[in-house]
Enzyme design. Structure first.
Site, PDB file in Angstrom:
ATOM      1  CG  HIS A 210      -3.253  -0.590   8.502  1.00  0.00           C
ATOM      2  ND1 HIS A 210      -2.423  -0.114   9.471  1.00  0.00           N
ATOM      3  CD2 HIS A 210      -2.537  -1.541   7.842  1.00  0.00           C
ATOM      4  CE1 HIS A 210      -1.245  -0.740   9.409  1.00  0.00           C
ATOM      5  NE2 HIS A 210      -1.301  -1.614   8.425  1.00  0.00           N
TER       6      HIS A 210
ATOM      7  CB  SER B  79      19.976  -7.059  10.041  1.00  0.00           C
ATOM      8  OG  SER B  79      19.314  -7.822  11.036  1.00  0.00           O
TER       9      SER B  79
ATOM     10  CE1 TYR C 275     -12.164   8.833  -7.452  1.00  0.00           C
ATOM     11  CE2 TYR C 275     -14.486   8.711  -8.027  1.00  0.00           C
ATOM     12  CZ  TYR C 275     -13.280   8.089  -7.766  1.00  0.00           C
ATOM     13  OH  TYR C 275     -13.199   6.724  -7.802  1.00  0.00           O
TER      14      TYR C 275
HETATM   15  C1  BG6 Z   1       0.997  -3.876   6.751  1.00  0.00           C
HETATM   16  C2  BG6 Z   1       0.561  -5.305   6.627  1.00  0.00           C
HETATM   17  O1  BG6 Z   1       0.706  -3.389   8.037  1.00  0.00           O
HETATM   18  O2  BG6 Z   1       0.328  -3.085   5.804  1.00  0.00           O
HETATM   19  C3  BG6 Z   1       0.821  -5.806   5.223  1.00  0.00           C
HETATM   20  O3  BG6 Z   1       1.244  -6.106   7.561  1.00  0.00           O
HETATM   21  C4  BG6 Z   1       0.169  -4.895   4.222  1.00  0.00           C
HETATM   22  O4  BG6 Z   1       0.323  -7.128   5.058  1.00  0.00           O
HETATM   23  C5  BG6 Z   1       0.583  -3.451   4.470  1.00  0.00           C
HETATM   24  O5  BG6 Z   1       0.561  -5.310   2.930  1.00  0.00           O
HETATM   25  C6  BG6 Z   1      -0.165  -2.498   3.575  1.00  0.00           C
HETATM   26  O6  BG6 Z   1       0.441  -1.246   3.657  1.00  0.00           O
HETATM   27  P1  BG6 Z   1       0.521  -0.320   2.374  1.00  0.00           P
HETATM   28  O7  BG6 Z   1       1.135   0.935   2.882  1.00  0.00           O
HETATM   29  O8  BG6 Z   1       1.386  -1.035   1.390  1.00  0.00           O
HETATM   30  O9  BG6 Z   1      -0.864  -0.154   1.891  1.00  0.00           O
END
Ligand code: BG6
Length: 483
Positions: A242, A14, A376
């Site tokens: 990331h 949910s 690019y």
């Molecule tokens: C998430 C973060 O892991 O990644 C968010 O918690 C962020 O704060 C997001 O906005 C960004 O992901 P994307 O795919 O929208 O670039």
């Protein structure tokens, strides 16, 4: 392998993540023919809802680009049902397993394949992982996979604690830690780009590369999630995971094979070669109200602690101590409430110092992860026509114009497909997680401790905190206006 009659259970069904990412991804896979209509999908959460209400809740987020895909929505929803139950009591899991077993018996399944997706907040995460193992795992009769989402702890210590709880229950081979950036098309592209192109391979080192930047810019603030973000900050939110993941793929050595373990071994090697981060040489910021007063500042959010020093922007230089990268400045930077939404990698090559063209622009390879996937290369060429002067242009591979017929999956689609196929290449391994926390924990402790600096304020919609250009330059990135 997972194939026919697979069971997929989404815990936290949910919640926002399930609604906006997990279920739309499952539908996307179904729509594109990558999820067999023989699967059964359960949503599991505490909220009271009927199957119908649940289907109505997830449906608006499905992407239906064609008439035909509209027809598939109901077909997919017919495979989904909802179970309302507690996370910490056995009953819900027992009811779920009964239903799963009845389905499997009806289909004549002898080797159950069950995928459990935890789209859950950290507070209930381990409880559910334990209970699922205890009540829903098919044991040696079949296969189970557990998909987990960040946060994987908040520093080295908590990440280790979490791992210590999970490891006795779920083997590393059953665990899939999602970092959704690894499912993005241009991030998936880094391995082929680097290791299938010999000309790039030759110059992918400190003899030719002069700086590397990876940046993630978002045009929105933490609106609606301020309270959550306040305990996290931009480093835990997107940099430790990331951006660092992107960096490893961009800079690691060539894996001995294309196997998941070989790739992840190289990622770990690379992470271990990063020098401890220099606490005194980072730029941190927090957004304030926009200049026109229309967009709120971070502290205007009522769910944020008054006077919070939480950072919504960071630029972090780092150095990789190995033969390939020594001396090359690398900067990771990310921020919320900036002037644009863009994720890109920039690799600048050294100037041509000798010969007949000494004062021309640097070559720069730009990999745009989003929006509008592209790669690019800034090149110097003769101005077309009578002139013999040199100008800069782009050798341009923009996906939308080059690959009109291809469907580029959403990151989550791509990763769930990997889970279904049992491919771990694009998931974070336990040791990888540990090294990445070991790298960032001292910096986080400093920033959040009594000596931590006040973040520099930047107005909502700015390019970043004001000293940014000087900071980048000081750290080796030369912005060339001619490009
Ligand atoms: C998430 C973060 O892991 O990644 C968010 O918690 C962020 O704060 C997001 O906005 C960004 O992901 P994307 O795919 O929208 O670039």
């Amino acid at each position: 392998e997972f194939k026919e009659n697979t069971i997929i259970v989404v815990f936290g069904a949910s919640g926002d993540l399930a609604k906006k990412k997990t279920f739309p991804a499952l539908f996307g896979l179904f729509r594109e023919g990558y999820l067999s209509p023989s699967v059964k999908v359960y949503g599991y959460a505490r909220s009271k809802m009927t199957d119908e209400e649940f289907r109505d809740r997830i449906k608006p987020y499905f992407e239906t680009p064609t008439e035909k895909s509209l027809e598939l929505v109901d077909k997919f929803l017919a495979l989904c049902s909802y179970e309302q139950a507690a996370y910490d009591e056995p009953e819900g899991y027992q009811v779920l397993t009964k239903s799963i077993e009845a389905f499997e018996a009806e289909r004549g399944v002898t080797e159950p394949h069950r995928l459990f997706y935890l789209a859950l907040p950290p507070a209930v995460f381990t409880t559910v992982a334990e209970k699922v193992k205890q009540y829903c795992h098919p044991g040696s009769r079949g296969l189970a996979r557990l998909v987990v989402e960040k946060p994987f702890g908040r520093d080295l210590k908590t990440a280790k604690e979490l791992q210590a709880k999970l490891a006795p229950l779920w083997s590393e081979n059953e665990l899939y830690r999602i970092d959704h950036y690894l499912g993005k098309e241009m991030v998936k592209n880094l391995i082929p780009l680097r290791f299938a192109n010999s000309f790039l391979h030759a110059c992918w080192n400190n003899h030719y590369i002069t700086s590397v930047q990876i940046s993630l810019k978002e045009p929105f603030g933490t609106e609606g999630r301020g309270g959550y973000f306040d305990n996290i900050g931009i480093i835990r939110d997107v940099i430790q995971n990331h951006l660092l993941q992107v960096l490893t793929l961009l800079t690691m050595e060539r894996p001995i094979s294309g196997d998941a373990e070989a790739i992840r071994d190289e990622k770990v090697h690379l992470l271990k070669a990063i020098k401890p981060l220099d606490k005194k040489n980072i730029l941190v910021g927090q957004y304030s109200r926009s200049e026109d007063g229309k967009k709120p500042g971070y502290l205007d959010d009522e769910t944020v602690k008054p006077g919070s020093k939480c950072i919504t922007y960071a630029a972090i230089p780092l150095e990789i101590c190995n033969e390939r990268w020594e001396g090359v400045p690398i900067i990771l930077r990310a921020g919320k409430a900036l002037n644009e939404g863009k994720v890109e990698i920039r690799i600048q090559f050294k100037e041509t110092k000798n010969g007949i063209y000494q004062n021309v622009s640097r070559n720069e390879l730009v990999i745009r992860v989003q929006p509008n996937e592209a790669m690019y290369m800034k090149m110097n060429i003769k101005i077309p026509g009578v002139s013999t002067d040199v100008t800069v242009t782009d050798l341009d591979l923009t996906y939308s114009s080059r690959y009109k017929k291809f469907y580029i999956p959403q990151a989550y689609e791509s990763l769930i497909r990997d889970v279904l196929n049992g491919d771990h290449s694009r998931f974070v391994r336990d040791d990888e997680l540990e090294v990445s926390w070991a790298l960032f924990t001292p910096l986080l402790n400093y920033l959040e401790g009594p000596q931590g600096p006040d973040p520099i304020l930047y107005p909502y919609g700015a390019r970043g905190p004001e000293p940014l250009s000087g900071f980048l330059e000081k750290n080796g990135y030369v912005y060339d206006a001619r490009g």
